[in-house]
Design an enzyme around this catalytic site. Sequence first.
Site, PDB file in Angstrom:
ATOM      1  N   ARG A  74       0.270 -37.480  -5.233  1.00  0.00           N
ATOM      2  CA  ARG A  74      -1.168 -37.059  -4.803  1.00  0.00           C
ATOM      3  C   ARG A  74      -2.356 -37.364  -5.855  1.00  0.00           C
ATOM      4  NH1 ARG A  74      -2.921 -31.096  -5.018  1.00  0.00           N
ATOM      5  NH2 ARG A  74      -4.883 -31.250  -3.771  1.00  0.00           N
ATOM      6  N   HIS A 118     -11.581 -32.859  -5.744  1.00  0.00           N
ATOM      7  CA  HIS A 118     -10.777 -31.857  -6.501  1.00  0.00           C
ATOM      8  C   HIS A 118     -11.971 -31.371  -7.597  1.00  0.00           C
ATOM      9  CE1 HIS A 118      -6.469 -30.711  -7.730  1.00  0.00           C
ATOM     10  NE2 HIS A 118      -7.500 -30.063  -8.448  1.00  0.00           N
ATOM     11  N   GLU A 163      -8.616 -26.262  -2.843  1.00  0.00           N
ATOM     12  CA  GLU A 163      -8.896 -25.305  -3.281  1.00  0.00           C
ATOM     13  C   GLU A 163     -10.328 -24.771  -3.144  1.00  0.00           C
ATOM     14  OE1 GLU A 163      -7.112 -24.404  -7.070  1.00  0.00           O
ATOM     15  OE2 GLU A 163      -5.120 -24.878  -6.236  1.00  0.00           O
ATOM     16  N   ASN A 289      -1.383 -24.761  -1.906  1.00  0.00           N
ATOM     17  CA  ASN A 289      -1.064 -24.754  -3.429  1.00  0.00           C
ATOM     18  C   ASN A 289      -0.467 -23.260  -3.739  1.00  0.00           C
ATOM     19  OD1 ASN A 289      -1.819 -27.270  -3.652  1.00  0.00           O
ATOM     20  ND2 ASN A 289      -3.634 -26.778  -4.691  1.00  0.00           N
ATOM     21  N   TYR A 291       1.426 -20.762  -6.757  1.00  0.00           N
ATOM     22  CA  TYR A 291       1.762 -20.496  -8.136  1.00  0.00           C
ATOM     23  C   TYR A 291       2.383 -19.258  -8.168  1.00  0.00           C
ATOM     24  CZ  TYR A 291      -0.415 -24.826  -9.463  1.00  0.00           C
ATOM     25  OH  TYR A 291      -0.657 -26.180  -9.321  1.00  0.00           O
ATOM     26  N   GLU A 343       0.711 -28.343  -4.218  1.00  0.00           N
ATOM     27  CA  GLU A 343       0.974 -28.092  -5.818  1.00  0.00           C
ATOM     28  C   GLU A 343       1.640 -26.765  -5.872  1.00  0.00           C
ATOM     29  OE1 GLU A 343      -2.685 -27.257  -7.822  1.00  0.00           O
ATOM     30  OE2 GLU A 343      -3.659 -28.773  -6.961  1.00  0.00           O
TER      31      GLU A 343
HETATM   32  O1  IFM Z   1      -4.744 -27.488 -12.725  1.00  0.00           O
HETATM   33  C1  IFM Z   1      -4.874 -26.771 -11.526  1.00  0.00           C
HETATM   34  C2  IFM Z   1      -5.149 -27.698 -10.491  1.00  0.00           C
HETATM   35  O2  IFM Z   1      -6.519 -28.274 -10.930  1.00  0.00           O
HETATM   36  C3  IFM Z   1      -5.623 -26.730  -9.444  1.00  0.00           C
HETATM   37  N1  IFM Z   1      -4.495 -25.892  -8.757  1.00  0.00           N
HETATM   38  C4  IFM Z   1      -4.114 -24.936  -9.782  1.00  0.00           C
HETATM   39  C5  IFM Z   1      -3.592 -26.150 -11.124  1.00  0.00           C
HETATM   40  C6  IFM Z   1      -3.086 -25.081 -12.250  1.00  0.00           C
HETATM   41  O3  IFM Z   1      -4.095 -24.133 -12.696  1.00  0.00           O
END
Ligand code: IFM
Length: 452
Positions: A74, A118, A163, A289, A291, A343
Amino acid sequence: MDFPKNFVWGVATSAFQIEGAPEVDGKGLSIWDTFCQRAGVIADGSNGDVACDHYRRWESDLDLIASLGVDAYRFSVSWPRVRPGGSGSWNSKGLDFYERLVDGMLQRGLKPYLTLNHWDLPEELQANGGWAHRDTVHRFVEYAVGIGARMGDRVATITTHNEPWVMAMLGYESGIFAPGIKDRAQASQASHHLLLSHGLALQALRAQGCRSPLGIVLNLAPVQPATDSAEDVAQARLEDGRLLRWYVDPLFGKGYPQDVLDHLGADAPRIEAGDMEAIAAPLDYLGVNYYSRSVASAAGPWDVKQGGREITEMGWEVYPEGLTELLLRLHRDYPLPPVYITENGGAFPDPLTDGVVHDADRTRYLAQHIDAVGAALAQGVPMAGYMVWSLLDNFEWASGYVKRFGIVHVDYDTQRRTLKDSAHWYRGFLKRQRASHVVPTPTGPQTALAGA
Ligand code: IFM
């Protein structure tokens, strides 16, 4: 868990974070090039001028990716590299770069997952108001169609935006990211224009005959109240509205959530006839995405240490079960197309010692989150793939080069790449997945047809 044979495994990066070469071969400047010039906005005072030097090292980087045994890569196209001013003439050298990159992936058996935006908006469009100005919507659609015409026949997917919440909220409301504006009305208008440009780009790409599946990538999290108090529960509902429902509801034809519109009051976006229908253009896939979870407290920011979990270098809790919770909730509330985790990963202290990086924390993080995806899949969520963020240590936006997300270590002085233990683990994991799809037969091994 064994994942289906056609489940796509990959690694992810973005153009500004790795390419460098900001003014080479006719590239125009992006809002991140200029934002980095402001004093005090990037933790280490750095910029994207060199980054991972990927613009020159792309071939060996593709070899590296292929060596991991992943299915997909990606990446994102830098809009100002291919159309420097955001409108007007196209830059053939920039377009040629991405064509070579895509062809290089295909030659190595890698599926190209292309993202159009992006975050690196051409600076000239920002001078005109950026995403807060409706004209940018139409410039984006032109850009999407231009890339579709050149590469739409060869890429595995085309994602419009990565995002939109981050671009709108951090770029226009808190101002900690480019373009560094602090204005809630502009932020909500920017979010609307991002969504509108997504929907109109899908319509235009389809009208053009683009065969590649089309979608969008959202940063999402379950938002949990810090306590059972009515105030915290209400705060969590509002934050869920601003982060998740503001984006997912209109994409699935439900319009903007009324509670968030009420909350925004006079700062709500101006919406024209037909906008909401355009935003609801059918998605071929949804990228998520993930985290960490988010915890909402009416009393102010919640102290992440209260969760009692491991905390990454970004100050984010390691909370893998939140990913299953999020995916089940999306499946319950929306008619989901195939879903990719586009992500997932963590920043950890990664000392390179004697040529090795023992990042057991990252390996554990990845394994736990892959399990969480497996749990969602087992409960019926239409999961299609998973991509690690990130292939390489890279420019982590306002954190500069201080935070390292890569499964491959980058020495920024020499540009030497070193596989961390997590990269070796991922490669081994993928090998075991493949082996689980090979069933013995009386005449020798053959690939199982089992799997979704
Ligand atoms: O590095 C970033 C990415 O560009 C977009 N999503 C979160 C990642 C980590 O912060």
